[in-house]
Scaffold this motif. Structure first.
Motif, mmCIF file in Angstrom:
data_model
loop_
_atom_site.group_PDB
_atom_site.id
_atom_site.type_symbol
_atom_site.label_atom_id
_atom_site.label_comp_id
_atom_site.label_asym_id
_atom_site.label_seq_id
_atom_site.Cartn_x
_atom_site.Cartn_y
_atom_site.Cartn_z
ATOM 1 N N ALA A 1 7.740 51.185 -50.332
ATOM 2 C CA ALA A 1 8.873 51.987 -50.821
ATOM 3 C C ALA A 1 9.640 52.593 -49.648
ATOM 4 N N TRP A 2 8.894 53.107 -48.675
ATOM 5 C CA TRP A 2 9.570 53.669 -47.493
ATOM 6 C C TRP A 2 10.427 52.595 -46.827
ATOM 7 N N ILE A 3 9.882 51.407 -46.686
ATOM 8 C CA ILE A 3 10.613 50.335 -46.012
ATOM 9 C C ILE A 3 11.876 49.976 -46.793
ATOM 10 N N VAL A 4 11.748 49.900 -48.123
ATOM 11 C CA VAL A 4 12.919 49.595 -48.944
ATOM 12 C C VAL A 4 13.997 50.645 -48.717
ATOM 13 N N TRP A 5 13.571 51.898 -48.628
ATOM 14 C CA TRP A 5 14.506 53.009 -48.470
ATOM 15 C C TRP A 5 15.155 52.983 -47.095
ATOM 16 N N ARG A 6 14.372 52.690 -46.070
ATOM 17 C CA ARG A 6 14.813 52.837 -44.690
ATOM 18 C C ARG A 6 14.808 51.518 -43.922
ATOM 19 N N ALA A 7 15.040 50.414 -44.568
ATOM 20 C CA ALA A 7 15.062 49.121 -43.886
ATOM 21 C C ALA A 7 16.225 49.082 -42.899
ATOM 22 N N PRO A 8 16.138 48.313 -41.822
ATOM 23 C CA PRO A 8 14.976 47.518 -41.412
ATOM 24 C C PRO A 8 14.129 48.184 -40.329
ATOM 25 N N GLY A 9 14.567 49.335 -39.807
ATOM 26 C CA GLY A 9 13.828 49.967 -38.711
ATOM 27 C C GLY A 9 14.132 49.302 -37.386
ATOM 28 N N ARG A 10 13.502 49.838 -36.342
ATOM 29 C CA ARG A 10 13.714 49.267 -35.002
ATOM 30 C C ARG A 10 12.999 47.921 -34.871
ATOM 31 N N LEU A 11 13.407 47.158 -33.841
ATOM 32 C CA LEU A 11 12.773 45.878 -33.534
ATOM 33 C C LEU A 11 12.758 44.943 -34.742
#
Lengths: 248, 187
Positions: free
Chosen positions: B149-159
């Motif tokens: 869920a965190w990833i869906v919310w804050r995709a894609p992140g660094r790298l």
């Protein structure tokens, strides 16, 4: 520059920018769908590989001679083949044993028939709770009424095919008699042997001795020349390779 | 009393810089679990199929297919998360997969089955005397859903390859200019 000229210049920039964004969006869509497609194809291909690794053709040739030994083990080997030795400890009521037989049973028959391996079956009862235990004892004792050969293997395979759901009663005596006859076991002797459970005490003793003496952790246990096999026992191709290497 | 004024003074810029790394950490965590789970199951397809059959939820053929497809899918999803490609879609798929696992385990629990979840290889009936650990298995999977869920919310992140390929929506890359961009457009 007049106000209208400035406005139309601004319009042009805005239109250009919109086109640009549209193009970028389209490119993004193309990349995304390509990657999704590639991922799906990859999953599909490797799933097929998994299917293939699990597949083995039914063995249709003549089985190596099968004989029930006085101690309760059952040997399947061509005359003179002494090694490598493949020990299979299994319980007719155990689902993982059924999985093993479904996956690798045909390969084991084939390699024994080719004289590549001496197979020793140890049909034991590992379960200590009813109805698991009584199901297993009935089945294994009935199989002991078949002295060997193709009928033994036919009934052995039939027992796994008819394995009762865990916790349910199964392997009824009447069924065991019928399946044995279909497997090619001879008439009245077989029937009374099954109905009287003639070999049940010997089978229970054999199971206890095997678990204690061979240090079995559970069923199925597969050992090649005494060395326990892991996952490769459940993958027909891997098992074949392991046995062939040991046979060299 | 002590400390609370400091908390409110956290620089927005710092948060903006840290959050994408949190996403990256979540990606790697979830990917690690998926790859580990897939690798543990992929060795012996027959056992993977048996683990699915033990749930007694699917017809034989369907269980067999799931037994082949599932470990491969887990590894592919894991790899996509590691490299940050299609991050959001992958995270959604991973979360849904975990939700399916939770449903499967809960159903096994409700029906009083005595099985191992088979999440990391093994699986199937437990030996008599062994007791199932449905609650821990469910809680663990809910934790993984939280990561997804965190990833869906804050995709894609660094790298993330998504950024390199320009697949990440601008606001997700966490730069300041983007905010200005939006303002300019709206003005």
């Amino acid at each position: 520059m007049g106000k209208s000229a400035r406005d139309s210049a601004r319009e042009r920039v805005r239109a250009e920018r919109e086109r640009e964004e549209k193009r970028a969006r389209r490119n993004r869509r193309i990349v995304v769908s390509s990657v999704v497609l590639a991922a799906v194809v990859l999953v599909g291909l490797f799933s097929l590989v998994q299917y293939n690794r699990n597949f083995s053709a039914k063995f249709t040739g003549t089985l190596a001679p099968i004989t029930v030994q006085p101690d309760g083990t059952v040997v399947m080997a061509k005359p003179g083949v002494q090694k490598p030795v493949l020990d299979i400890y299994e319980d007719f009521q155990c689902p993982a044993c059924k999985t093993l037989e479904d996956a690798s049973g045909e390969t084991v028959k084939e390699l024994a028939a080719q004289g590549k391996v001496k197979v020793v079956y140890h049909p034991i009862t590992i379960f200590q709770q009813d109805p698991l235990k009584s199901n297993s004892v009935r089945a294994a004792s009935a199989l002991r009424c078949v002295p060997g050969g193709t009928p033994w293997m036919n009934l052995h395979d039939r027992l796994f095919a008819e394995q009762p759901t865990e916790g349910k009663n199964g392997f009824e005596l009447a069924d065991l008699v019928a399946w044995g006859k279909e497997a090619g076991a001879a008439g009245a002797d077989y029937e009374s042997c099954v109905k009287n459970q003639t070999h049940a005490p010997a089978h229970i003793k054999f199971s206890e001795d095997t678990v204690a003496g061979s240090k079995i952790e559970g069923t199925p246990t597969v050992r090649l020349n005494g060395k326990e096999l892991g996952n490769e026992a459940f993958v027909p191709g891997d098992l074949k390779e392991t046995i062939m290497n040991a046979a060299k | 009393m002590v400390g609370s004024p400091e908390k409110t003074q956290v620089e927005p810029r710092t948060v903006v810089q840290v959050l994408p790394w949190v996403t990256t950490a979540c990606r790697l965590g979830l990917a690690g679990v998926l790859i580990w789970a897939g690798a543990a199951k992929i060795g012996a397809p027959a056992l993977s199929v048996q683990a699915v059959e033990a749930y007694e939820l699917l017809p034989e053929k369907a269980a067999e297919i799931v037994g082949y497809v599932l470990p491969v899918s887990e590894i592919v999803l894991g790899v996509l998360l590691v490299v940050g490609l299609l991050t959001r879609i992958t995270a959604v798929a991973s979360g849904l997969l975990m939700a399916l696992f939770v449903a499967g385990i809960a159903s096994a629990w409700a029906r009083g089955l005595n099985i191992d979840c088979g999440c990391f290889g093994g699986g199937g009936q437990l030996a008599p005397g062994e007791s199932p650990e449905y609650l821990q298995e469910i809680l663990r999977d809910l934790g993984y859903i939280a990561l997804a869920a965190w990833i869906v919310w804050r995709a894609p992140g660094r790298l993330a390859l998504d950024t390199v390929l320009g697949l990440a929506a601008k606001r997700d890359t966490g730069g300041e200019e983007d905010v200005n961009d939006d303002d300019e457009e709206r003005h």
